[in-house]
Design a protein around this motif. Structure first.
Motif, short mmCIF file in Angstrom:
data_model
loop_
_atom_site.label_atom_id
_atom_site.label_comp_id
_atom_site.label_asym_id
_atom_site.label_seq_id
_atom_site.Cartn_x
_atom_site.Cartn_y
_atom_site.Cartn_z
N PRO A 18 0.43 -4.73 45.20
CA PRO A 18 -0.72 -5.64 45.17
C PRO A 18 -1.42 -5.66 43.82
CG PRO A 18 -1.20 -3.67 46.46
CD PRO A 18 0.26 -3.66 46.18
N TYR A 19 -1.08 -4.72 42.94
CA TYR A 19 -1.71 -4.67 41.63
C TYR A 19 -0.96 -5.47 40.56
CZ TYR A 19 -3.88 -0.65 43.91
OH TYR A 19 -4.55 0.16 44.80
N LEU A 20 0.25 -5.93 40.92
CA LEU A 20 1.11 -6.58 39.93
C LEU A 20 1.14 -8.09 40.10
CD1 LEU A 20 3.19 -6.28 37.61
CD2 LEU A 20 4.97 -6.10 39.37
N ASP A 21 0.88 -8.79 39.02
CA ASP A 21 0.97 -10.25 38.98
C ASP A 21 2.32 -10.62 38.36
OD1 ASP A 21 0.54 -12.95 38.93
OD2 ASP A 21 -0.91 -12.92 37.28
N VAL A 22 3.13 -11.41 39.09
CA VAL A 22 4.44 -11.84 38.60
C VAL A 22 4.39 -13.33 38.29
CG1 VAL A 22 6.90 -12.05 39.09
CG2 VAL A 22 5.63 -10.07 39.96
N VAL A 23 4.74 -13.69 37.05
CA VAL A 23 4.78 -15.08 36.61
C VAL A 23 6.24 -15.50 36.50
CG1 VAL A 23 4.19 -16.70 34.77
CG2 VAL A 23 2.65 -14.80 35.31
N MET A 24 6.63 -16.55 37.21
CA MET A 24 8.02 -17.00 37.21
C MET A 24 8.17 -18.30 36.44
SD MET A 24 9.12 -16.00 41.10
CE MET A 24 7.49 -16.23 41.78
N LYS A 25 9.19 -18.35 35.57
CA LYS A 25 9.44 -19.53 34.76
C LYS A 25 10.87 -20.02 34.98
CE LYS A 25 6.20 -18.35 31.03
NZ LYS A 25 6.03 -18.30 29.55
N SER A 26 11.08 -21.31 34.74
CA SER A 26 12.40 -21.92 34.92
C SER A 26 13.34 -21.50 33.79
CB SER A 26 12.27 -23.44 34.95
OG SER A 26 11.75 -23.90 33.71
N TYR A 27 14.59 -22.00 33.85
CA TYR A 27 15.52 -21.80 32.75
C TYR A 27 14.87 -22.24 31.45
CZ TYR A 27 19.90 -20.72 35.21
OH TYR A 27 20.89 -20.10 35.93
N GLY A 28 15.23 -21.56 30.35
CA GLY A 28 14.68 -21.95 29.07
C GLY A 28 15.72 -21.88 27.97
N THR A 29 15.54 -22.69 26.95
CA THR A 29 16.42 -22.64 25.78
C THR A 29 16.00 -21.47 24.90
OG1 THR A 29 14.95 -24.04 24.48
CG2 THR A 29 16.61 -25.16 25.84
N GLN A 30 16.74 -21.27 23.82
CA GLN A 30 16.36 -20.25 22.85
C GLN A 30 14.95 -20.49 22.33
OE1 GLN A 30 19.49 -20.25 19.88
NE2 GLN A 30 20.29 -18.31 20.67
N ASP A 31 14.59 -21.75 22.13
CA ASP A 31 13.25 -22.07 21.63
C ASP A 31 12.18 -21.66 22.63
OD1 ASP A 31 14.16 -23.15 19.22
OD2 ASP A 31 14.47 -25.12 20.11
N ASP A 32 12.45 -21.87 23.93
CA ASP A 32 11.49 -21.45 24.97
C ASP A 32 11.35 -19.93 24.99
OD1 ASP A 32 11.06 -24.09 25.93
OD2 ASP A 32 12.93 -23.98 27.05
N ILE A 33 12.50 -19.24 24.94
CA ILE A 33 12.48 -17.78 25.00
C ILE A 33 11.84 -17.19 23.76
CG2 ILE A 33 13.98 -15.73 25.07
CD1 ILE A 33 15.88 -17.42 26.84
N ARG A 34 12.05 -17.85 22.64
CA ARG A 34 11.43 -17.42 21.38
C ARG A 34 9.91 -17.39 21.53
NH1 ARG A 34 9.95 -20.32 16.73
NH2 ARG A 34 10.48 -19.33 14.73
#
Length: 416
Positions: free
Chosen positions: A276-292
């Motif tokens: 209950p103390y952890l916030d998880v943020v989920m993101k879609s597939y990403g390109t190298q630019d997104d991951i950068r």
């Protein structure tokens, strides 16, 4: 190059595909790439990489409503009838196991018989399949057998990283055909310059009120245990709880790489496993630019797989200068261990865990301890990450690997 896509949106294999094409251009070759579907952004990127041509399907009008699949590459006479027209003469044809090796062999046999054939190994089924929800002994054996049989038909084989090179070198001892004398080399990919070019901004000296962002990259559904997400969720939950008890802001966990149709199942998985103390943020597939950008906005990258043939995302994270933790059971950990300059940082980067498919408490504790050490001593971890980035940018092992590969492409390789 027989590829199913162009770009870097689907992680390590597609990233290595693009790098191989770029190296081939540097080596003075004209590079043609197949792809099932491309958009303008892909074409612009291929043009910037100086790719000669991206070849896409010429589908029968009756198939216009069908989604392109890998079978379209295998049945190239129907969907790629223009191969010989586009490429009158070919010196080398490259396939990628386990995605396009069958189609590559078929094109080699039917169209480009004069070319040398080259296979890239990206996976070790015996190491990874057992952690997947689809695992059966028969499935593992079938996948290993297909890769083994295909290898005997290729002229040149490149295995990505030391873990795969060792695995397949042993496997190939059983190739019985005396005419099979292929070249087998280790290929160590180099992170794209766009990662090295990042100048990471250090977190404030006073961490009061600072929220640490911890990022992991890769889909979850079906590979929860393989990627160690059950371990990560519990370890991060314990860290978040302890931060809360010390009146600090708990860290957030960011997961990049969730396919649209798997978002609900992924959310349910973390609901079951996170504290209950952890916030998880989920993101879609990403390109190298997104991951950068993700790396620039995060404080720590973790690669917690129970088994990882190489670990390109961990290497890219190290190249940016973000503190990074990787599983001991990875080709990347072996690369770090074997590099005399990087090995001095092994203890602070490589997490010594087992490969038990259950959520072993000792492994959870090891991840918790490693994450806490980074976040609690962040200035030290940040300085160390910058030193690792500098060493990696000058890696002789990577330079040699790329030069060896260029020699293979030119037909001048004289190694063992």
């Amino acid at each position: 190059m027989v590829n199913d896509e162009w770009g870097t949106a689907k992680g390590g294999i597609s990233t290595v595909h693009r790098q191989i094409a770029s190296i081939a251009v540097e080596a003075g070759l004209e590079v043609y790439v197949t792809a099932l579907k491309v958009d303008e952004k892909d074409r612009k990127d291929a043009e910037d990489t100086k790719i000669k041509m991206i070849l896409t399907p010429r589908a029968d009008p009756y198939m216009s409503d069908k989604t392109p699949s890998l079978d379209w590459l295998l049945y190239h006479q129907t969907f790629f009838p223009h191969l010989r027209e586009a490429i009158p003469k070919l010196d080398i044809i490259i396939g990628h196991a386990p995605i396009t090796h069958d189609a590559t062999l078929k094109m080699h046999e039917d169209v480009f018989t004069e070319a040398n054939s080259l296979l890239f190994n990206h996976v070790i089924p015996e190491d990874t399949e057992t952690y997947k929800s689809t695992w059966t002994p028969q499935r593992v054996q079938e996948k290993e057998s297909r890769l083994f049989e295909a290898a005997g038909k290729f002229d040149i084989i490149c295995s990505v990283g030391p873990r795969m090179k060792d695995h397949f070198s042993n496997k190939y001892r059983a190739l019985s055909d005396p005419t099979c004398k292929h070249t087998h080399i280790e290929f160590i990919p180099r992170p794209d310059d766009k990662f090295f070019d990042i100048e990471m901004k250090e977190a404030p000296k006073n961490f009061e009120g600072c929220v640490f962002w911890v990022i992991a990259v890769g889909r979850v559904k079906g590979v929860e245990k393989l990627k160690g997400y059950d371990l990560v969720a519990k370890a991060m939950g314990n860290v978040a709880k302890s931060f809360q008890s010390m009146f600090k802001q708990p860290p957030k966990l960011v997961i990049r790489g969730i396919p649209r149709d798997e978002s609900e199942e992924t959310k349910e998985f973390f609901t079951r496993h996170q504290s209950p103390y952890l916030d998880v943020v989920m993101k879609s597939y990403g390109t190298q630019d997104d991951i950068r950008i993700d790396f620039q906005q995060s404080h720590l990258c973790i690669m917690a797989s129970r088994s990882e043939p190489f670990g390109m995302i961990g290497l890219e994270a190290m190249a940016t200068g973000i503190p990074t933790l990787v599983t001991k059971n990875s080709g990347l950990a072996e690369f770090i261990n074997k590099d005399k300059n990087l090995s001095i940082y092994e203890e602070s980067v490589v997490v010594d865990v087992g490969c038990n498919p259950s959520a072993d408490e000792s492994d959870i504790h090891q991840w918790e301890k490693a994450i806490r050490n980074v976040l609690s001593n962040y200035n030290v971890a940040f300085k160390r990450a910058r030193q690792i980035k500098e060493i990696l940018s000058k890696s002789e092992a990577i330079k040699k690997s790329i030069e060896d590969f260029k020699s293979v492409l030119r037909g001048t390789y004289n190694g063992d």
